[in-house]
Scaffold this active site. Structure first.
Site, PDB file in Angstrom:
ATOM      1  N   GLY A  13       0.765  -1.193   0.170  1.00 52.43           N
ATOM      2  CA  GLY A  13      -0.087   0.098  -0.106  1.00 52.43           C
ATOM      3  C   GLY A  13       1.053   1.271   0.107  1.00 52.43           C
ATOM      4  N   ARG A  38      -1.291  -1.298  -5.477  1.00 52.26           N
ATOM      5  CA  ARG A  38      -2.308  -1.722  -6.750  1.00 52.26           C
ATOM      6  C   ARG A  38      -2.295  -0.931  -8.163  1.00 52.26           C
ATOM      7  NH1 ARG A  38      -8.280  -2.762  -3.931  1.00 52.26           N
ATOM      8  NH2 ARG A  38      -7.741  -0.659  -3.070  1.00 52.26           N
ATOM      9  N   ASP A  60      -2.293  -6.859  -5.617  1.00 46.21           N
ATOM     10  CA  ASP A  60      -3.842  -6.649  -4.823  1.00 46.21           C
ATOM     11  C   ASP A  60      -3.348  -7.760  -3.710  1.00 46.21           C
ATOM     12  OD1 ASP A  60      -6.126  -7.089  -3.371  1.00 46.21           O
ATOM     13  OD2 ASP A  60      -7.053  -5.970  -5.044  1.00 46.21           O
ATOM     14  N   ASN A  86       1.171  -2.514   5.666  1.00 41.01           N
ATOM     15  CA  ASN A  86       0.426  -1.334   5.751  1.00 41.01           C
ATOM     16  C   ASN A  86      -0.698  -1.207   4.886  1.00 41.01           C
ATOM     17  OD1 ASN A  86      -0.002   1.922   5.961  1.00 41.01           O
ATOM     18  ND2 ASN A  86       0.535   1.243   3.602  1.00 41.01           N
ATOM     19  N   TYR A 152     -14.190  -3.278  10.860  1.00 40.30           N
ATOM     20  CA  TYR A 152     -12.966  -2.747  10.978  1.00 40.30           C
ATOM     21  C   TYR A 152     -12.155  -2.989  12.334  1.00 40.30           C
ATOM     22  CZ  TYR A 152      -8.916   0.509  10.300  1.00 40.30           C
ATOM     23  OH  TYR A 152      -7.963   1.004  10.669  1.00 40.30           O
ATOM     24  N   PRO A 182      -2.073   3.587  15.532  1.00 38.23           N
ATOM     25  CA  PRO A 182      -2.216   5.025  15.499  1.00 38.23           C
ATOM     26  C   PRO A 182      -3.749   5.425  15.593  1.00 38.23           C
ATOM     27  CG  PRO A 182      -1.337   4.406  13.195  1.00 38.23           C
ATOM     28  CD  PRO A 182      -1.957   3.165  14.058  1.00 38.23           C
ATOM     29  N   PHE A 189      -7.930   7.610   4.189  1.00 29.49           N
ATOM     30  CA  PHE A 189      -8.565   6.566   5.031  1.00 29.49           C
ATOM     31  C   PHE A 189     -10.109   7.047   4.966  1.00 29.49           C
ATOM     32  CE2 PHE A 189     -10.012   5.038   8.991  1.00 29.49           C
ATOM     33  CZ  PHE A 189      -9.703   3.606   9.054  1.00 29.49           C
TER      34      PHE A 189
END
Ligand code: NDP
Ligand code: 8X3
Length: 251
Positions: A13, A38, A60, A86, A152, A182, A189
């Site tokens: 990522g 990606r 991916d 990440n 999530y 974090p 995000f």
């Protein structure tokens, strides 16, 4: 002291946010890079502004066969000292009874299964070399569930647990495994979570100074740039105005 200069790091990522900022911070420390993501164009744009030796690979993390094939290919060209797990995302903020199972699958497939697919061959490689450092991007969400966070939060809780398991699997080796957790970081995000609703995404960061992707990249450098006998297994990092997902002081 720079303990990581000349090492080779693979980032998943790397096309956005924390991954991209980490690539730049590692570049500044003289760490050679394997950028993955990606979007080939974005990976090449990033490569073009870096000074260190940089390879790019497009995949991916959910594609098990492609991940396995590409990492095998990478390991024929070079070794890997550092893995930054990440790539990840949140989709939606609805209670479970209103949630979208396709979104759940995307989060589970990316944030948990993707991490496992990437980590397996690289961990094996690190064990063979008896050295390496894996950094997992956890979250405050993995510690404390918050309304609408459900799946999530569960994926990041799973990652926190996997971080412990990776440390167990690294027992007796020189491999380090670290989880960076974090709080609110202003990146793509929330745009991703709210499916392009920029107004809604912007609101998440109103009334306080959120963390930046660069703040997290600096934290990752702190965790990586330690003497061989020091393994920071877990790091919480939040904006000063945030004490947990519920306590976010907005001016
Ligand atoms: P961004 O959306 O800015 O970046 C996410 C990166 O992950 C992008 O490069 C994205 O690529 C990539 N990615 C997503 N899905 C896949 C996939 N299936 N395969 C390969 N790459 C993929 O968000 P952040 O930089 O903020 O997020 C990075 C990590 O940090 C995530 O794991 C997130 O959960 C975690 N985190 C973020 C926080 C925050 O507040 N921002 C706080 C705590 C943790 P693409 O552009 O192609 O989608
Ligand atoms: C991302 C931060 O607070 O949306 O992990 O869970 S939060």
């Amino acid at each position: 002291m720079n303990f990581i200069e000349g090492k080779i790091a693979l980032i998943t990522g790397a096309t956005s946010g924390i991954g991209k900022a980490t690539a730049k911070a590692l570049n500044d420390m003289g760490v050679n890079l394997i950028l993955t993501g990606r979007d080939e164009k974005k990976l090449n744009e990033l490569k073009n502004i870096l000074d260190v030796q940089t390879l790019t690979f497009t995949f991916d993390v959910r594609d098990k066969e492609m991940v396995s094939k590409t990492i095998e290919e990478i390991l024929q060209i070079t070794h890997i000292d550092i893995l930054i797990n990440n790539a990840g995302l949140a989709l939606g903020l609805e209670p479970i009874d209103e949630g979208n199972p396709e979104d759940w699958e995307t989060m589970i497939d990316t944030n948990i299964k993707g991490v496992l697919y990437v980590t397996k061959p690289i961990f094996k490689h690190m064990k063979e070399r008896n050295e390496g450092h894996i950094v997992n991007l956890g979250s405050v969400a993995g510690k404390t569930a918050y309304p609408g966070g459900n799946v999530y939060c569960a994926t990041k809780a799973a990652l926190h647990s996997l971080n412990d398991s990776m440390n167990i699997d690294a027992y007796g080796t020189n491999i380090k495994v670290s989880n960076i957790a974090p709080g609110a970081v202003e990146t793509e995000f929330s745009n991703v979570r709210f499916k392009g609703d920029k107004k809604k995404a912007k609101k998440v960061y109103e009334g306080y100074t959120p963390l930046s992707a660069e703040d997290i990249a600096n934290a990752i450098i702190c965790v990586l740039n330690t003497p061989p006998h020091v393994n920071i297994q877990y790091m919480d990092i939040m904006p000063t105005n945030q004490r947990n997902p519920y306590m976010l002081y907005r001016n």
